[in-house]
Structure formats: C-alpha cells, structure tokens
Design an enzyme around this catalytic site. Structure first.
Site, mmCIF file in Angstrom:
data_model
loop_
_atom_site.group_PDB
_atom_site.id
_atom_site.type_symbol
_atom_site.label_atom_id
_atom_site.label_comp_id
_atom_site.label_asym_id
_atom_site.label_seq_id
_atom_site.Cartn_x
_atom_site.Cartn_y
_atom_site.Cartn_z
ATOM 1 N N THR A 1 0.837 -1.204 0.000
ATOM 2 C CA THR A 1 0.000 0.000 0.000
ATOM 3 C C THR A 1 0.868 1.248 0.000
ATOM 4 O O THR A 1 2.013 1.217 0.467
ATOM 5 C CB THR A 1 -0.937 0.022 1.228
ATOM 6 O OG1 THR A 1 -1.811 1.143 1.137
ATOM 7 C CG2 THR A 1 -0.171 0.093 2.534
ATOM 8 N N ASN B 1 -0.786 3.880 1.252
ATOM 9 C CA ASN B 1 -1.611 4.611 2.215
ATOM 10 C C ASN B 1 -0.972 4.603 3.622
ATOM 11 O O ASN B 1 -0.894 3.570 4.284
ATOM 12 C CB ASN B 1 -3.000 3.947 2.246
ATOM 13 C CG ASN B 1 -3.973 4.681 3.129
ATOM 14 O OD1 ASN B 1 -3.626 5.162 4.197
ATOM 15 N ND2 ASN B 1 -5.213 4.743 2.674
ATOM 16 N N ASP C 1 -7.984 -5.577 -0.514
ATOM 17 C CA ASP C 1 -8.883 -4.903 -1.443
ATOM 18 C C ASP C 1 -10.282 -4.941 -0.842
ATOM 19 O O ASP C 1 -10.680 -5.940 -0.240
ATOM 20 C CB ASP C 1 -8.866 -5.584 -2.816
ATOM 21 C CG ASP C 1 -9.336 -4.623 -3.899
ATOM 22 O OD1 ASP C 1 -8.919 -3.453 -3.885
ATOM 23 O OD2 ASP C 1 -10.141 -5.022 -4.759
ATOM 24 N N THR C 2 -10.998 -3.825 -1.003
ATOM 25 C CA THR C 2 -12.307 -3.679 -0.354
ATOM 26 C C THR C 2 -13.360 -3.258 -1.358
ATOM 27 O O THR C 2 -13.076 -2.504 -2.288
ATOM 28 C CB THR C 2 -12.214 -2.598 0.755
ATOM 29 O OG1 THR C 2 -11.363 -3.067 1.779
ATOM 30 C CG2 THR C 2 -13.573 -2.296 1.355
ATOM 31 N N PHE D 1 -14.097 8.080 5.558
ATOM 32 C CA PHE D 1 -13.803 8.366 4.150
ATOM 33 C C PHE D 1 -14.719 7.495 3.286
ATOM 34 O O PHE D 1 -15.497 6.676 3.792
ATOM 35 C CB PHE D 1 -12.326 8.090 3.833
ATOM 36 C CG PHE D 1 -11.971 6.622 3.832
ATOM 37 C CD1 PHE D 1 -11.757 5.949 5.025
ATOM 38 C CD2 PHE D 1 -11.884 5.901 2.641
ATOM 39 C CE1 PHE D 1 -11.455 4.598 5.035
ATOM 40 C CE2 PHE D 1 -11.578 4.544 2.641
ATOM 41 C CZ PHE D 1 -11.366 3.891 3.843
ATOM 42 N N TYR E 1 -17.462 5.718 1.401
ATOM 43 C CA TYR E 1 -18.919 5.621 1.543
ATOM 44 C C TYR E 1 -19.370 5.710 3.007
ATOM 45 O O TYR E 1 -20.546 5.484 3.299
ATOM 46 C CB TYR E 1 -19.407 4.297 0.942
ATOM 47 C CG TYR E 1 -19.127 4.147 -0.546
ATOM 48 C CD1 TYR E 1 -20.030 4.605 -1.499
ATOM 49 C CD2 TYR E 1 -17.949 3.548 -0.998
ATOM 50 C CE1 TYR E 1 -19.776 4.473 -2.863
ATOM 51 C CE2 TYR E 1 -17.678 3.410 -2.357
ATOM 52 C CZ TYR E 1 -18.589 3.874 -3.275
ATOM 53 O OH TYR E 1 -18.331 3.745 -4.617
ATOM 54 N N ASP E 2 -18.466 6.020 3.919
ATOM 55 C CA ASP E 2 -18.798 6.027 5.350
ATOM 56 C C ASP E 2 -20.050 6.845 5.704
ATOM 57 O O ASP E 2 -20.848 6.394 6.531
ATOM 58 C CB ASP E 2 -17.611 6.531 6.188
ATOM 59 C CG ASP E 2 -16.566 5.455 6.410
ATOM 60 O OD1 ASP E 2 -16.849 4.285 6.088
ATOM 61 O OD2 ASP E 2 -15.479 5.773 6.905
ATOM 62 N N LYS F 1 -15.007 2.241 14.762
ATOM 63 C CA LYS F 1 -15.224 1.681 13.425
ATOM 64 C C LYS F 1 -14.312 0.465 13.198
ATOM 65 O O LYS F 1 -14.760 -0.573 12.724
ATOM 66 C CB LYS F 1 -14.965 2.755 12.356
ATOM 67 C CG LYS F 1 -15.134 2.237 10.939
ATOM 68 C CD LYS F 1 -14.765 3.265 9.880
ATOM 69 C CE LYS F 1 -14.482 2.579 8.559
ATOM 70 N NZ LYS F 1 -13.938 3.428 7.528
ATOM 71 N N HIS G 1 -15.203 -4.203 8.219
ATOM 72 C CA HIS G 1 -14.701 -5.180 7.259
ATOM 73 C C HIS G 1 -13.179 -5.313 7.329
ATOM 74 O O HIS G 1 -12.638 -6.378 7.540
ATOM 75 C CB HIS G 1 -15.144 -4.732 5.858
ATOM 76 C CG HIS G 1 -14.949 -3.246 5.613
ATOM 77 N ND1 HIS G 1 -15.557 -2.299 6.392
ATOM 78 C CD2 HIS G 1 -14.192 -2.564 4.730
ATOM 79 C CE1 HIS G 1 -15.201 -1.086 5.986
ATOM 80 N NE2 HIS G 1 -14.356 -1.224 4.983
#
Ligand code: IMP
Length: 193
Positions: free
Chosen positions: A9, A11, A69-70, A149, A151-152, A172, A177
């Site tokens: 990643t 990120n 991957d999500t 961030f 679709y939260d 969260k 997930h």
C-alpha cells in the site's frame, strides 16, 4: 531480528494502523522498498485484486507481502459497486462523487441492505493465504456525519444508530470489514511467531 513483511500500500494511515497491531514484524510499505508503481488492479473480484498486488511485490522484490482490497456490495444493485467501489462514478472521481451516484441509484429503493467486504492476500514463504472480513449494514437515505472516508457517511452497520462517518476510528475499526480481515491475518501470524 524481526521478520520483514511488506504491506502493498501507499496509504500511510493503513500502514500505521497495521504497524501498531503487528508488533512482532517489521511491516514496511511500498515506498519503503523503493516501489513507486501504482499497481494496476484489473482483477474481476476483490480476491484477484488483492492477489495481483501481493504477487507484484513477491515476484519483483522477492519479499513476503500482504495486500488488501475492499468493496461495498449493495444487495438491490446485484452487488454493485463491489470491485469497482473506488471508481464507481468514473475514473479519477472523488469519494463524494461516488456517494452521490450511489444515493441516486438507490432513490426509491426500499431494500437498503449492503455490506463492506475486505479480502487480504498474504504471500508467506512460498505459500498464499486469504483472509476475509465482512460488515453488514444498510445504505442511508442521505449523508450522515463528517468522519471517515469513502462511503462512510451513507453506510450504517447493523445494530448501530450511527453511520460509519459518525463513529470514532477505534469504534469503526473494531467492527469494520477491514478491521475483521486484519484481525484474522494477525491471529494467523501470531500463531506462527
Ligand atoms: P481499497 O481497496 O481499500 O482501496 O477500497 C476501495 C474503495 O472502497 C475505496 O476507494 C472506497 O471508496 C471504498 N472503501 C474502502 N474501505 C472503506 C471504508 O472503510 N469506508 C468507506 N468506504 C470504503
């Protein structure tokens, strides 16, 4: 010496989160191994994309690696946006563009059931393993909250009054997930070490 494990990643937030949990490993990101490549995620499903990213690192850098991957899977939309969650409203779109498109697609639809699903692929010493995390919930009629961030603001997990965007990150992560998939990865790695 700690065993090195690449998390495929760029990120920094995801990396920091994992480092904090996987303390027995030296977890490094793509930049740390000199990989600036934006790995093309052109798989047909989440598992393929996670595998593509993990395999890219293992094949090119000969290192143990995991990748995630999500996707957000909406029942009334036959599982869309799913693997296309990041670019649902088009290539280069913003998180907000995606939210607006999804709310429009769900207008007037009574069945709001949806789930986030994360798949992690792990390449470890020549073997490949997969871990999955799911959180069930529903798509709200309108945006709620400013946190998180993606679709939260329009996702409400089952059993909660708040959207993900109204929860603290800790709250969260406990039920999300990604949190659940990471927990499975961590349990697997901790049993080994
Ligand atoms: P990635 O595989 O983690 O990059 O996620 C793909 C896309 O799914 C992101 O661009 C977001 O649109 C969405 N997404 C992933 N995780 C979350 C989350 O925790 N909350 C809201 N949206 C998410």
């Amino acid at each position: 010496m700690k065993e090195k494990l690449v998390f495929a990643t760029h990120n920094k937030n995801k990396l920091a989160e994992i480092r904090n949990i996987l303390k027995n490993y030296e977890v490094v990101g793509l930049r740390d191994i000199g990989c600036e490549t934006d790995i093309v995620e052109d798989g047909d499903n989440l598992q393929d994309n996670a595998k593509i990213k993990a395999d890219f690192v293992t094949n090119n850098y000969h290192l143990n690696c995991f990748a995630d991957d999500t996707g957000l899977e909406v029942e009334a939309l036959d599982g869309a946006p799913g693997v296309y969650s990041a670019r649902y409203a088009g290539e280069g779109c913003s998180y907000h563009d995606n939210v607006v498109k999804l709310l429009a697609a769900m207008k007037g639809i009574k069945n709001r059931k949806a789930r986030f699903r994360t798949v992690i692929a792990l390449n470890l010493n020549g073997k490949q393993y997969f871990f999955e995390g799911i959180v069930n919930g529903r798509i709200l009629e309108e945006e709620q909250g400013n946190g998180g961030f993606g679709y939260d603001p329009i996702f409400q997990p089952d059993g909660y009054e708040e959207s993900f965007a109204e929860m603290s990150m800790e709250e969260k992560n406990k039920i999300s997930h990604r949190g659940r998939a990471v927990q499975k990865l961590v349990e697997f790695l901790q049993v080994r070490s």
